[in-house]
Write a protein that holds these residues in place. Sequence first.
Motif, PDB file in Angstrom:
ATOM      1  N   ALA A  86       0.719  -1.039  -0.193  1.00 50.93           N
ATOM      2  CA  ALA A  86      -0.023   0.082  -0.110  1.00 50.93           C
ATOM      3  C   ALA A  86       0.816   1.267  -0.086  1.00 50.93           C
ATOM      4  O   ALA A  86       1.914   1.276   0.633  1.00 50.93           O
ATOM      5  CB  ALA A  86      -0.913   0.043   1.253  1.00 50.93           C
ATOM      6  N   MET A 126      -1.474  -3.590  -0.663  1.00 47.86           N
ATOM      7  CA  MET A 126      -2.843  -3.339  -1.473  1.00 47.86           C
ATOM      8  C   MET A 126      -3.194  -4.491  -1.956  1.00 47.86           C
ATOM      9  O   MET A 126      -3.101  -5.379  -2.901  1.00 47.86           O
ATOM     10  CB  MET A 126      -2.334  -2.287  -2.496  1.00 47.86           C
ATOM     11  N   SER A 128     -11.505  -1.223  -0.631  1.00 48.23           N
ATOM     12  CA  SER A 128     -10.037  -0.938  -0.360  1.00 48.23           C
ATOM     13  C   SER A 128      -9.688  -0.231   0.976  1.00 48.23           C
ATOM     14  O   SER A 128      -8.571   0.176   1.475  1.00 48.23           O
ATOM     15  CB  SER A 128      -9.415  -0.063  -1.502  1.00 48.23           C
TER      16      SER A 128
END
Length: 181
Positions: A33, A67, A73
């Motif tokens: 991420a 991620m 998300s």
Amino acid sequence: MPGMADERFSRSVIYLCAHSAEGAMGIIVNKPASDLTMPDLLVQLDIIEKDDAIRLPHRIGHMPVLMGGPVESSRGFVLHTPDFHIEQSTLLIDEGICLTATIEILRAIADGRGPESAVLALGYAGWQAGQLESEIQANGWLHCPADPNLIFNTTLETKYDRALRGIGIEPAMLSTTAGHA
């Protein structure tokens, strides 16, 4: 496959958590991420105080935040070893891999009571009924057996090549085009 047009999935290693006639769900385990560390996340969620972030054990302070995919998300999913379980929240996926998606597991990790090995992913990858099968038939994906060592290893940048080598494919020999026999 190298020719994956969707940049979100280019060179992705995805652990498939669920697959049925209704669809599939997986977590990308090799994409960090952007600009988010585990200590930062624990502070943002009020699990620890900012001053306590520096006192986290090395393995927790350096645990990657991944991620996990483009769906939901902002929601966290923790893939972890089966030595940790929260009743009604932890799902045993495979012999050495569980999934928990509650804040309690993050509290346990921060307190040193969590699983031996874990990765935190924000979001997941999802496919509608028959979609993943169609993408595999169109040479969009390669698949291999699940490997806890690959999932929990924190060296993210080599996971794609290691996954390919694990099924006998030399990454440099892959082509962006494929034929059908």
